[in-house]
Design an enzyme around this catalytic site. Structure first.
Site, PDB file in Angstrom:
ATOM      1  N   SER A  23       0.811  -1.222   0.000  1.00 31.29           N
ATOM      2  CA  SER A  23       0.000   0.000   0.000  1.00 31.29           C
ATOM      3  C   SER A  23       0.844   1.271   0.000  1.00 31.29           C
ATOM      4  O   SER A  23       0.296   2.375   0.043  1.00 31.29           O
ATOM      5  CB  SER A  23      -0.926   0.008   1.225  1.00 31.29           C
ATOM      6  OG  SER A  23      -0.174  -0.063   2.422  1.00 31.29           O
ATOM      7  N   ASN A 110      -2.372  -2.538  13.473  1.00 31.03           N
ATOM      8  CA  ASN A 110      -3.818  -2.342  13.468  1.00 31.03           C
ATOM      9  C   ASN A 110      -4.224  -1.040  14.154  1.00 31.03           C
ATOM     10  O   ASN A 110      -5.008  -0.252  13.619  1.00 31.03           O
ATOM     11  CB  ASN A 110      -4.523  -3.520  14.140  1.00 31.03           C
ATOM     12  CG  ASN A 110      -4.366  -4.815  13.349  1.00 31.03           C
ATOM     13  OD1 ASN A 110      -3.732  -4.832  12.301  1.00 31.03           O
ATOM     14  ND2 ASN A 110      -4.948  -5.894  13.851  1.00 31.03           N
ATOM     15  N   THR A 155     -39.052  27.147 -10.720  1.00 29.62           N
ATOM     16  CA  THR A 155     -39.361  25.819 -10.202  1.00 29.62           C
ATOM     17  C   THR A 155     -39.695  24.965 -11.415  1.00 29.62           C
ATOM     18  O   THR A 155     -40.303  25.449 -12.374  1.00 29.62           O
ATOM     19  CB  THR A 155     -40.559  25.829  -9.228  1.00 29.62           C
ATOM     20  OG1 THR A 155     -41.723  26.288  -9.925  1.00 29.62           O
ATOM     21  CG2 THR A 155     -40.295  26.738  -8.033  1.00 29.62           C
ATOM     22  N   HIS A 156     -39.264  23.709 -11.395  1.00 29.61           N
ATOM     23  CA  HIS A 156     -39.458  22.808 -12.547  1.00 29.61           C
ATOM     24  C   HIS A 156     -38.825  23.387 -13.814  1.00 29.61           C
ATOM     25  O   HIS A 156     -39.254  23.078 -14.926  1.00 29.61           O
ATOM     26  CB  HIS A 156     -40.946  22.527 -12.788  1.00 29.61           C
ATOM     27  CG  HIS A 156     -41.684  22.077 -11.570  1.00 29.61           C
ATOM     28  ND1 HIS A 156     -41.633  20.780 -11.114  1.00 29.61           N
ATOM     29  CD2 HIS A 156     -42.470  22.755 -10.693  1.00 29.61           C
ATOM     30  CE1 HIS A 156     -42.372  20.661 -10.018  1.00 29.61           C
ATOM     31  NE2 HIS A 156     -42.888  21.858  -9.733  1.00 29.61           N
ATOM     32  N   SER A 277     -13.674  25.664 -28.333  1.00 28.65           N
ATOM     33  CA  SER A 277     -13.989  24.487 -29.143  1.00 28.65           C
ATOM     34  C   SER A 277     -12.938  24.309 -30.220  1.00 28.65           C
ATOM     35  O   SER A 277     -12.444  25.285 -30.788  1.00 28.65           O
ATOM     36  CB  SER A 277     -15.369  24.658 -29.795  1.00 28.65           C
ATOM     37  OG  SER A 277     -15.561  23.699 -30.814  1.00 28.65           O
ATOM     38  N   LYS A 283     -17.118  29.539 -29.578  1.00 30.19           N
ATOM     39  CA  LYS A 283     -17.558  28.942 -28.319  1.00 30.19           C
ATOM     40  C   LYS A 283     -16.720  29.404 -27.122  1.00 30.19           C
ATOM     41  O   LYS A 283     -15.509  29.570 -27.199  1.00 30.19           O
ATOM     42  CB  LYS A 283     -17.476  27.405 -28.397  1.00 30.19           C
ATOM     43  CG  LYS A 283     -18.437  26.771 -29.370  1.00 30.19           C
ATOM     44  CD  LYS A 283     -19.891  26.950 -28.977  1.00 30.19           C
ATOM     45  CE  LYS A 283     -20.247  26.227 -27.699  1.00 30.19           C
ATOM     46  NZ  LYS A 283     -20.164  24.759 -27.848  1.00 30.19           N
ATOM     47  N   ASN A 285     -16.863  27.784 -23.481  1.00 29.70           N
ATOM     48  CA  ASN A 285     -17.496  26.711 -22.724  1.00 29.70           C
ATOM     49  C   ASN A 285     -17.117  26.740 -21.239  1.00 29.70           C
ATOM     50  O   ASN A 285     -15.941  26.905 -20.909  1.00 29.70           O
ATOM     51  CB  ASN A 285     -17.087  25.351 -23.301  1.00 29.70           C
ATOM     52  CG  ASN A 285     -17.528  25.193 -24.754  1.00 29.70           C
ATOM     53  OD1 ASN A 285     -18.572  25.693 -25.148  1.00 29.70           O
ATOM     54  ND2 ASN A 285     -16.720  24.495 -25.541  1.00 29.70           N
ATOM     55  N   GLU A 290     -18.364  22.436 -15.471  1.00 29.67           N
ATOM     56  CA  GLU A 290     -18.870  21.113 -15.854  1.00 29.67           C
ATOM     57  C   GLU A 290     -18.091  20.005 -15.146  1.00 29.67           C
ATOM     58  O   GLU A 290     -18.662  18.981 -14.746  1.00 29.67           O
ATOM     59  CB  GLU A 290     -18.800  20.950 -17.372  1.00 29.67           C
ATOM     60  CG  GLU A 290     -19.808  21.823 -18.109  1.00 29.67           C
ATOM     61  CD  GLU A 290     -19.617  21.808 -19.613  1.00 29.67           C
ATOM     62  OE1 GLU A 290     -18.717  21.076 -20.094  1.00 29.67           O
ATOM     63  OE2 GLU A 290     -20.353  22.523 -20.316  1.00 29.67           O
ATOM     64  N   TYR A 317      -9.917  -6.505  12.745  1.00 28.94           N
ATOM     65  CA  TYR A 317      -9.212  -5.991  11.569  1.00 28.94           C
ATOM     66  C   TYR A 317      -9.206  -7.045  10.466  1.00 28.94           C
ATOM     67  O   TYR A 317      -8.991  -8.237  10.707  1.00 28.94           O
ATOM     68  CB  TYR A 317      -7.778  -5.599  11.907  1.00 28.94           C
ATOM     69  CG  TYR A 317      -7.056  -5.009  10.707  1.00 28.94           C
ATOM     70  CD1 TYR A 317      -7.231  -3.678  10.363  1.00 28.94           C
ATOM     71  CD2 TYR A 317      -6.259  -5.801   9.890  1.00 28.94           C
ATOM     72  CE1 TYR A 317      -6.620  -3.138   9.237  1.00 28.94           C
ATOM     73  CE2 TYR A 317      -5.648  -5.274   8.764  1.00 28.94           C
ATOM     74  CZ  TYR A 317      -5.825  -3.942   8.444  1.00 28.94           C
ATOM     75  OH  TYR A 317      -5.234  -3.425   7.329  1.00 28.94           O
ATOM     76  N   GLN A 322      -7.433  -1.936   4.290  1.00 30.17           N
ATOM     77  CA  GLN A 322      -6.344  -1.199   3.638  1.00 30.17           C
ATOM     78  C   GLN A 322      -6.889  -0.334   2.504  1.00 30.17           C
ATOM     79  O   GLN A 322      -6.353   0.734   2.202  1.00 30.17           O
ATOM     80  CB  GLN A 322      -5.327  -2.201   3.088  1.00 30.17           C
ATOM     81  CG  GLN A 322      -4.226  -1.604   2.241  1.00 30.17           C
ATOM     82  CD  GLN A 322      -3.229  -2.662   1.794  1.00 30.17           C
ATOM     83  OE1 GLN A 322      -2.615  -3.328   2.617  1.00 30.17           O
ATOM     84  NE2 GLN A 322      -3.102  -2.840   0.491  1.00 30.17           N
ATOM     85  N   LYS A 325      -8.267   3.778   2.177  1.00 34.08           N
ATOM     86  CA  LYS A 325      -7.452   4.987   2.004  1.00 34.08           C
ATOM     87  C   LYS A 325      -7.634   5.655   0.639  1.00 34.08           C
ATOM     88  O   LYS A 325      -7.834   6.880   0.583  1.00 34.08           O
ATOM     89  CB  LYS A 325      -5.983   4.667   2.266  1.00 34.08           C
ATOM     90  CG  LYS A 325      -5.724   4.234   3.697  1.00 34.08           C
ATOM     91  CD  LYS A 325      -4.331   3.669   3.888  1.00 34.08           C
ATOM     92  CE  LYS A 325      -4.232   2.979   5.232  1.00 34.08           C
ATOM     93  NZ  LYS A 325      -5.137   1.808   5.343  1.00 34.08           N
TER      94      LYS A 325
END
Length: 458
Positions: A23, A110, A155-156, A277, A283, A285, A290, A317, A322, A325
């Site tokens: 690890s 442990n 709304t909606h 773009s 463009k 963007n 995003e 344990y 392990q 993490k």
């Protein structure tokens, strides 16, 4: 490479098994916490007379050298070490020789790894709280700069009512404040010192766990050794907090993405947080936003991952633990990056005030204000709703503005409608007459902004 458990076996582990089980590639970020915990452990062993004070002094001196290397970025992790605990132990032995072998007395990996993880989580919770507060400040500053701006609310995804932009921003601040309180609560449940639990049943050696807790700044000592070494609730909770934060940030990002479109045209995202773009030169963007929106999915995925990892494990344990993490580290890293980038976007973002002013002239936004007008004149809510419904339908069918109706036409819908109702078809009036809980009118919004300024700077 020496393993901490190797004497039991008569042959070396398969290289493929090593590659699969090691690890060190991700738990190396626990190096600082492993050393800090080990220094405290060595002090306790010496205090209790479990190891000679001279050996403890050499151990502590060696660990401090390693800590300086870690903090200065000079500590090079050994990829052949099984984990960070082995790496530090081997480095210590190379520095001071035989006394290093006494460091692991009255301790297991442990309880050692749980300690490291709790120390890491405590630090990261503090950083996350500070980052969230910084984002709140950025949002607050943006709200103050645009205190008089009125925007459409939905709304909606349909036209609903108009609100002050600052009121909308205060909603974000409230969301983020809940995020901070969750992190504070998580810190409380992380604040139990596990060291001394050893593998699962403690030790017959006369350790002083209260002394360790004091040295390491823990509020309490974990009471049950079996729970202490198998508990990962604090990790689940921190990832969960990060997932909720990231969901909030994704919603903020979605608002800003919509507002930056030509269709909404409410904000201008600074070019330093946009991309172009490869085929369409015009463009601009909002890719950074995003990716904020998309990154929230990764944190939610890690939350699912940690739940599934834990759900079938017997006490105590198991090596499966392990794998907690990468999920935790990645969740914390992603969440911090999302917070930091959003704070910078708010600091540089501009409101398209002229466009916003045009958007809020849509009469659909003011029908609730007219309903309230009727209710204040004694018309029942149900009748008021029906009256406005018929009025809106007729005006749409005849391509007429409600505000253009003559006094006589208004009376056809209700005796309570007088010419003064036309003043309600005004965004300034619409926000001004609101007085309900939620700081919707200019006075209440200003009060809320002042409240948050004091709270965030307290």
């Amino acid at each position: 490479m020496s393993k901490l458990w190797g004497a039991r076996f008569d042959k070396k582990s398969d290289p493929l098994a090593d590659k699969f089980t090691f690890s060190i590639v991700y738990d190396n970020r626990l190096a600082k916490y492993d050393v800090i915990g080990s220094i405290a452990h060595a002090r306790m062993l010496a205090k209790q007379g479990i190891i000679p004070k001279t050996d403890a002094a050499r151990i502590i001196a060696g660990l401090k050298k390693i800590l300086l290397q870690i903090e200065s970025g000079k500590f090079k992790h050994d990829p052949k070490a099984e984990d960070i605990h082995t790496d530090v132990q081997n480095r210590l032995k190379a520095l001071i020789g035989k006394p290093a072998d006494k460091l692991h007395t009255a301790r297991s990996r442990n309880d050692q790894v749980v300690l490291d993880m709790k120390l890491y989580c405590r630090d990261e919770i503090t950083k996350l709280i500070a980052a969230v507060a910084d984002l709140q400040e950025a949002v607050l500053d943006f709200a103050k700069k645009n205190i008089d701006v009125i925007i459409p609310a939905y709304t909606h995804m349909q036209a609903a009512q108009v609100v002050l932009l600052a009121h909308h921003m205060l909603a974000y601040i409230e969301m983020l404040e809940r995020d901070k309180t969750r992190l504070i609560d998580c810190a409380k449940r992380t604040d139990f010192m596990p060291l001394g639990s050893c593998a699962l049943a403690g030790t017959s050696l006369k350790t002083d766990r209260a002394y360790l807790a004091k040295l390491l700044g823990f509020a309490q000592v974990a009471a049950n050794s079996m729970d202490a070494v198998s508990d990962r609730d604090f990790i689940v909770e921190l990832i969960s907090d990060c997932a909720i934060i990231s969901t909030h940030l994704s919603r903020v990002a979605e608002d800003l993405i919509l507002w930056a479109t030509k269709e909404f045209d409410l904000v201008d995202i600074d070019s330093s947080f946009c991309t172009g773009s490869s085929i369409m030169p015009h463009k601009k963007n909002p890719d950074v936003l995003e990716l904020v929106r998309g990154s929230s999915a990764r944190v939610t995925g890690h939350l699912t991952q940690i739940h599934i990892l834990l759900k079938g494990l017997p006490l105590t344990y198991n090596r499966d633990l392990q794998l907690d993490k990468p999920a935790l580290f990645n969740s914390v890293d992603i969440t911090k990056r999302m917070i930091l980038v959003l704070a910078k976007i708010f600091a540089s973002m501009k409101v398209k005030k002229d466009s916003a002013a045009k958007r809020v002239l849509d009469e659909s936004f003011f029908t609730v204000d007219v309903m309230d007008y009727l209710v204040k004149k004694g018309v029942s809510y149900r009748d008021a709703h029906d009256i406005l419904g018929r009025m809106v339908r007729d005006c749409l069918d005849n391509a007429k503005a409600i505000s253009s109706l003559s006094p006589g036409e208004l009376k056809k819908y209700s005796w309570a409608l007088d010419a003064d109702v036309k003043k309600l078809f005004n965004p300034q009036m619409s926000v001004k007459i609101k007085s309900s809980l939620g700081s919707t009118n200019p006075v209440m919004v200003s009060q809320q902004l002042n409240y948050w300024s004091k709270k965030l700077h307290a």
